[in-house]
Design a protein around this motif. Sequence first.
Motif, PDB file in Angstrom:
ATOM      1  N   GLU A   1      23.351 -37.670  -3.584  1.00  0.00           N
ATOM      2  CA  GLU A   1      24.493 -38.277  -3.659  1.00  0.00           C
ATOM      3  C   GLU A   1      25.785 -37.402  -2.728  1.00  0.00           C
ATOM      4  OE1 GLU A   1      25.527 -37.830  -7.700  1.00  0.00           O
ATOM      5  OE2 GLU A   1      24.436 -39.799  -8.352  1.00  0.00           O
ATOM      6  N   GLN A   2      25.344 -36.064  -2.559  1.00  0.00           N
ATOM      7  CA  GLN A   2      26.041 -35.424  -1.704  1.00  0.00           C
ATOM      8  C   GLN A   2      25.818 -35.563  -0.410  1.00  0.00           C
ATOM      9  OE1 GLN A   2      28.937 -33.271  -2.505  1.00  0.00           O
ATOM     10  NE2 GLN A   2      28.380 -34.074  -4.451  1.00  0.00           N
TER      11      GLN A   2
ATOM     12  N   GLN B   1      25.008 -38.206   0.998  1.00  0.00           N
ATOM     13  CA  GLN B   1      25.147 -39.400   1.381  1.00  0.00           C
ATOM     14  C   GLN B   1      26.982 -39.471   1.516  1.00  0.00           C
ATOM     15  OE1 GLN B   1      24.693 -42.607  -1.508  1.00  0.00           O
ATOM     16  NE2 GLN B   1      26.018 -44.066  -0.763  1.00  0.00           N
ATOM     17  N   ALA B   2      27.669 -38.889   0.547  1.00  0.00           N
ATOM     18  CA  ALA B   2      28.982 -38.589   0.730  1.00  0.00           C
ATOM     19  C   ALA B   2      29.381 -37.859   1.881  1.00  0.00           C
ATOM     20  CB  ALA B   2      29.563 -37.878  -0.501  1.00  0.00           C
ATOM     21  N   THR B   3      28.640 -36.730   2.107  1.00  0.00           N
ATOM     22  CA  THR B   3      28.858 -35.926   3.316  1.00  0.00           C
ATOM     23  C   THR B   3      28.897 -36.847   4.598  1.00  0.00           C
ATOM     24  OG1 THR B   3      28.177 -34.105   2.336  1.00  0.00           O
ATOM     25  CG2 THR B   3      28.354 -33.989   4.805  1.00  0.00           C
TER      26      THR B   3
ATOM     27  N   SER C   1      29.043 -40.115   4.981  1.00  0.00           N
ATOM     28  CA  SER C   1      29.865 -41.349   5.108  1.00  0.00           C
ATOM     29  C   SER C   1      31.332 -40.837   5.202  1.00  0.00           C
ATOM     30  CB  SER C   1      29.988 -41.855   3.806  1.00  0.00           C
ATOM     31  OG  SER C   1      28.773 -42.601   3.008  1.00  0.00           O
ATOM     32  N   GLN C   2      31.593 -39.365   4.750  1.00  0.00           N
ATOM     33  CA  GLN C   2      32.950 -39.082   5.268  1.00  0.00           C
ATOM     34  C   GLN C   2      32.869 -38.585   6.658  1.00  0.00           C
ATOM     35  OE1 GLN C   2      34.112 -35.594   2.822  1.00  0.00           O
ATOM     36  NE2 GLN C   2      36.087 -35.333   3.942  1.00  0.00           N
ATOM     37  N   ALA C   3      31.897 -38.141   7.292  1.00  0.00           N
ATOM     38  CA  ALA C   3      31.987 -37.704   8.633  1.00  0.00           C
ATOM     39  C   ALA C   3      32.012 -38.832   9.614  1.00  0.00           C
ATOM     40  CB  ALA C   3      30.595 -36.848   8.657  1.00  0.00           C
TER      41      ALA C   3
ATOM     42  N   HIS D   1      33.374 -41.603   8.634  1.00  0.00           N
ATOM     43  CA  HIS D   1      34.462 -42.233   8.525  1.00  0.00           C
ATOM     44  C   HIS D   1      35.592 -41.422   9.549  1.00  0.00           C
ATOM     45  CE1 HIS D   1      37.961 -44.280   6.677  1.00  0.00           C
ATOM     46  NE2 HIS D   1      38.378 -42.964   6.461  1.00  0.00           N
ATOM     47  N   GLU D   2      35.264 -40.414   9.649  1.00  0.00           N
ATOM     48  CA  GLU D   2      36.357 -39.503  10.402  1.00  0.00           C
ATOM     49  C   GLU D   2      35.936 -39.630  11.960  1.00  0.00           C
ATOM     50  OE1 GLU D   2      35.919 -35.551   8.669  1.00  0.00           O
ATOM     51  OE2 GLU D   2      37.246 -36.346   7.054  1.00  0.00           O
TER      52      GLU D   2
ATOM     53  N   GLU E   1      32.831 -38.717  13.364  1.00  0.00           N
ATOM     54  CA  GLU E   1      31.716 -37.812  13.780  1.00  0.00           C
ATOM     55  C   GLU E   1      30.432 -38.553  14.000  1.00  0.00           C
ATOM     56  OE1 GLU E   1      31.940 -33.856  11.905  1.00  0.00           O
ATOM     57  OE2 GLU E   1      33.826 -34.538  10.877  1.00  0.00           O
TER      58      GLU E   1
END
Length: 115
Positions: free
Chosen positions: A51-52, A54-56, A58-60, A62-63, A65
């Motif tokens: 989960e972490q 996937q979240a990391t 996804s966030q990267a 989205h920004e 990167e």
Amino acid sequence: MQTHQLLSKARQHYGITPPFCSEPRMNRTDLIKRMAQLSELPQATCRSFLEQLQATISQALHEGETVYVPKLGVFEIRHHLPRSGRNPQTGATIQIPMRTLPAFKPATQLKDALK
């Protein structure tokens, strides 16, 4: 000849399903179980890790990167420009808007592992 016809003939000829077209898939639960088995960690820990991850990623993305994971591959964003297309039911010309989609490019080591 279409791909599914070739696969069907291969199955009939060899009596097996070739490895590149096997029906069984590993879902999220199966992946977590396999990770727990190989790492000898509890499934809850592996689930949290997945989960972490996937979240990391996804966030990267989205920004804006690009995420490079050695021996696995590159997660990146690909931009598809707007274009015109046709509605298959009516034949009318339509405008397809610009899209931004995540993409994955496997590393050479991952490609070689499948040969």
